[in-house]
Design a protein around this motif. Structure first.
Motif, PDB file in Angstrom:
ATOM      1  N   PHE A  26       0.787  -1.176  -0.059  1.00 40.62           N
ATOM      2  CA  PHE A  26      -0.160  -0.151   0.019  1.00 40.62           C
ATOM      3  C   PHE A  26       0.927   1.186  -0.084  1.00 40.62           C
ATOM      4  CE2 PHE A  26      -2.946   3.050   1.798  1.00 40.62           C
ATOM      5  CZ  PHE A  26      -4.243   2.744   1.017  1.00 40.62           C
ATOM      6  N   PRO A  27       1.574   1.518  -1.010  1.00 40.27           N
ATOM      7  CA  PRO A  27       2.394   2.785  -1.128  1.00 40.27           C
ATOM      8  C   PRO A  27       1.730   3.949  -1.012  1.00 40.27           C
ATOM      9  CG  PRO A  27       2.351   1.839  -3.565  1.00 40.27           C
ATOM     10  CD  PRO A  27       1.437   0.743  -2.474  1.00 40.27           C
ATOM     11  N   LEU A  28       2.167   4.977  -0.325  1.00 41.88           N
ATOM     12  CA  LEU A  28       1.495   6.059  -0.133  1.00 41.88           C
ATOM     13  C   LEU A  28       2.004   7.317  -1.145  1.00 41.88           C
ATOM     14  CD1 LEU A  28       2.018   6.158   3.747  1.00 41.88           C
ATOM     15  CD2 LEU A  28      -0.176   5.439   2.299  1.00 41.88           C
ATOM     16  N   THR A  29       1.558   8.572  -1.273  1.00 44.07           N
ATOM     17  CA  THR A  29       1.876   9.507  -1.978  1.00 44.07           C
ATOM     18  C   THR A  29       3.312  10.054  -1.387  1.00 44.07           C
ATOM     19  OG1 THR A  29       0.534  11.124  -0.825  1.00 44.07           O
ATOM     20  CG2 THR A  29      -0.344  10.286  -2.808  1.00 44.07           C
ATOM     21  N   PRO A  30       4.204  10.558  -2.436  1.00 46.87           N
ATOM     22  CA  PRO A  30       5.356  11.242  -1.913  1.00 46.87           C
ATOM     23  C   PRO A  30       5.062  12.420  -0.992  1.00 46.87           C
ATOM     24  CG  PRO A  30       5.432  10.964  -4.060  1.00 46.87           C
ATOM     25  CD  PRO A  30       3.882  10.488  -3.876  1.00 46.87           C
ATOM     26  N   LEU A  91      -8.812   7.509   3.726  1.00 48.16           N
ATOM     27  CA  LEU A  91     -10.355   7.524   3.323  1.00 48.16           C
ATOM     28  C   LEU A  91     -10.636   7.595   2.065  1.00 48.16           C
ATOM     29  CD1 LEU A  91     -11.614   9.680   6.202  1.00 48.16           C
ATOM     30  CD2 LEU A  91     -11.898   7.365   5.959  1.00 48.16           C
ATOM     31  N   ILE A  92      -9.812   8.351   0.880  1.00 47.90           N
ATOM     32  CA  ILE A  92      -9.924   8.476  -0.279  1.00 47.90           C
ATOM     33  C   ILE A  92      -9.679   7.091  -0.986  1.00 47.90           C
ATOM     34  CG2 ILE A  92      -9.193   9.545  -2.313  1.00 47.90           C
ATOM     35  CD1 ILE A  92      -8.850  12.022  -0.915  1.00 47.90           C
ATOM     36  N   ARG A  93      -8.471   6.594  -0.773  1.00 45.11           N
ATOM     37  CA  ARG A  93      -8.040   5.419  -1.348  1.00 45.11           C
ATOM     38  C   ARG A  93      -8.937   4.129  -1.104  1.00 45.11           C
ATOM     39  NH1 ARG A  93      -1.775   4.757  -1.221  1.00 45.11           N
ATOM     40  NH2 ARG A  93      -2.380   3.135  -2.444  1.00 45.11           N
ATOM     41  N   LEU A  94      -9.312   3.918   0.149  1.00 45.95           N
ATOM     42  CA  LEU A  94     -10.144   2.919   0.428  1.00 45.95           C
ATOM     43  C   LEU A  94     -11.725   3.105   0.471  1.00 45.95           C
ATOM     44  CD1 LEU A  94      -8.076   1.957   4.002  1.00 45.95           C
ATOM     45  CD2 LEU A  94      -8.078   0.854   1.450  1.00 45.95           C
ATOM     46  N   ALA A  95     -11.883   4.399  -0.099  1.00 45.81           N
ATOM     47  CA  ALA A  95     -13.222   4.734  -0.652  1.00 45.81           C
ATOM     48  C   ALA A  95     -14.340   4.532   0.650  1.00 45.81           C
ATOM     49  CB  ALA A  95     -13.590   3.947  -1.798  1.00 45.81           C
ATOM     50  N   VAL A  96     -13.923   5.035   1.765  1.00 43.23           N
ATOM     51  CA  VAL A  96     -14.678   4.989   3.054  1.00 43.23           C
ATOM     52  C   VAL A  96     -15.700   6.020   3.104  1.00 43.23           C
ATOM     53  CG1 VAL A  96     -14.437   4.938   5.757  1.00 43.23           C
ATOM     54  CG2 VAL A  96     -12.663   3.959   4.468  1.00 43.23           C
ATOM     55  N   VAL A  97     -15.269   7.293   2.851  1.00 36.22           N
ATOM     56  CA  VAL A  97     -16.216   8.376   3.067  1.00 36.22           C
ATOM     57  C   VAL A  97     -16.183   9.144   1.499  1.00 36.22           C
ATOM     58  CG1 VAL A  97     -16.952  10.493   4.201  1.00 36.22           C
ATOM     59  CG2 VAL A  97     -15.969   8.523   5.574  1.00 36.22           C
ATOM     60  N   PRO A  98     -16.883   8.895   0.612  1.00 37.87           N
ATOM     61  CA  PRO A  98     -16.708   9.429  -0.851  1.00 37.87           C
ATOM     62  C   PRO A  98     -17.073  10.941  -0.780  1.00 37.87           C
ATOM     63  CG  PRO A  98     -18.768   7.991  -0.742  1.00 37.87           C
ATOM     64  CD  PRO A  98     -17.994   8.092   0.659  1.00 37.87           C
ATOM     65  N   GLN A 171      -1.237  13.953  -6.802  1.00 43.46           N
ATOM     66  CA  GLN A 171      -0.505  12.664  -6.290  1.00 43.46           C
ATOM     67  C   GLN A 171      -1.399  11.583  -6.246  1.00 43.46           C
ATOM     68  OE1 GLN A 171       2.241  13.344  -3.246  1.00 43.46           O
ATOM     69  NE2 GLN A 171       3.144  15.069  -4.160  1.00 43.46           N
ATOM     70  N   LEU A 172      -2.466  11.545  -5.949  1.00 44.45           N
ATOM     71  CA  LEU A 172      -3.405  10.214  -5.572  1.00 44.45           C
ATOM     72  C   LEU A 172      -3.801   9.771  -7.063  1.00 44.45           C
ATOM     73  CD1 LEU A 172      -5.722  11.289  -2.867  1.00 44.45           C
ATOM     74  CD2 LEU A 172      -4.113   9.452  -2.819  1.00 44.45           C
ATOM     75  N   GLN A 173      -3.890  10.632  -7.951  1.00 41.91           N
ATOM     76  CA  GLN A 173      -4.287  10.343  -9.421  1.00 41.91           C
ATOM     77  C   GLN A 173      -2.989   9.432 -10.057  1.00 41.91           C
ATOM     78  OE1 GLN A 173      -5.509  13.703 -11.228  1.00 41.91           O
ATOM     79  NE2 GLN A 173      -7.474  13.836 -10.462  1.00 41.91           N
ATOM     80  N   GLU A 174      -1.845   9.628  -9.767  1.00 39.07           N
ATOM     81  CA  GLU A 174      -0.578   8.875  -9.997  1.00 39.07           C
ATOM     82  C   GLU A 174      -0.311   7.389  -9.609  1.00 39.07           C
ATOM     83  OE1 GLU A 174       2.529  11.671  -9.892  1.00 39.07           O
ATOM     84  OE2 GLU A 174       1.466  13.419 -10.756  1.00 39.07           O
ATOM     85  N   ILE A 175      -1.214   7.287  -8.402  1.00 43.74           N
ATOM     86  CA  ILE A 175      -0.987   5.863  -7.731  1.00 43.74           C
ATOM     87  C   ILE A 175      -1.815   4.990  -8.353  1.00 43.74           C
ATOM     88  CG2 ILE A 175      -1.427   4.742  -5.684  1.00 43.74           C
ATOM     89  CD1 ILE A 175      -0.337   6.946  -4.286  1.00 43.74           C
ATOM     90  N   PRO A 176      -1.107   3.852  -8.987  1.00 45.92           N
ATOM     91  CA  PRO A 176      -2.110   2.624  -9.591  1.00 45.92           C
ATOM     92  C   PRO A 176      -3.057   2.268  -8.558  1.00 45.92           C
ATOM     93  CG  PRO A 176       0.437   1.987  -9.515  1.00 45.92           C
ATOM     94  CD  PRO A 176       0.045   3.437  -8.815  1.00 45.92           C
ATOM     95  N   ALA A 177      -4.172   1.774  -8.832  1.00 46.70           N
ATOM     96  CA  ALA A 177      -5.443   1.587  -8.407  1.00 46.70           C
ATOM     97  C   ALA A 177      -5.204   0.096  -7.771  1.00 46.70           C
ATOM     98  CB  ALA A 177      -6.699   1.372  -8.974  1.00 46.70           C
TER      99      ALA A 177
END
Length: 177
Positions: A26-30, A91-98, A171-177
């Motif tokens: 689960f790599p994080l953003t820089p 919360l964004i990456r795990l889609a907990v609270v959209p 940066q979140l958009q650059e992380i692969p799903a």
């Protein structure tokens, strides 16, 4: 003393261990890695000197005419700032609270609750340690220390969300799903 130092530095060591263990899965953003490193440095410097004696805080007190070393106040601001961005990414990456407004509300609430928990832990350590608690608490005779610590963590969370949201989104958009 070593027990106080261990208590002050333990959150940084635990955080770094968690990041190392989850880096591949689960790599994080820089941005987040940089913020966590910065937070760890703040904690380790505070642990090395004890917060009330950090030379940078003494220099700032002299420069601004403060009566106390406010490095601990800076650390509490960071205690809200960095966890807010950690919470945002999770919360964004795990889609907990959209929905962004609800997400920000929960992040700020979490940061304030975490700060309150930290103050309760400080209080418990002070009760257990007795006379040696001043080094850990670092109140420096300021009667509103606990309340301002929590307020600064709250402010840090709000400032982080308001100032870094767009950069973090890119940066979140650059992380692969």
């Amino acid at each position: 003393d070593y027990p106080t130092w261990a208590l002050e530095v333990a959150p940084a060591v635990i955080g770094l261990a968690v990041l190392a263990a989850t880096r591949r899965r689960f790599p994080l953003t820089p941005l987040l890695y940089a913020l966590v490193l910065f937070h760890c440095l703040v904690l380790m410097v505070g642990g090395h000197y004890t917060y009330a004696l950090v030379p940078l805080g003494d220099s700032a007190a002299e420069l601004f005419g403060w009566e106390r070393n406010n490095y601990d106040k800076f650390a509490h601001f960071v205690q809200g700032f960095v966890p807010a961005m950690i919470g945002r990414e999770l919360l964004i990456r795990l889609a907990v609270v959209p929905k962004p407004a609800w997400r920000n509300f929960f992040i700020v609430c979490f940061c304030l609750a975490f700060s309150a928990l930290y103050e309760i832990i400080e209080w418990a350590v002070a009760v257990i340690a007795g006379a040696s608690s001043e080094a850990f608490l670092g109140t420096q005779g300021y009667q509103w220390d606990t309340q301002t610590d929590m307020a600064l963590a709250l402010l840090g969370a709000v400032v982080a969300l308001a100032s870094l949201g767009r950069c973090h989104d890119r940066q979140l958009q650059e992380i692969p799903a």
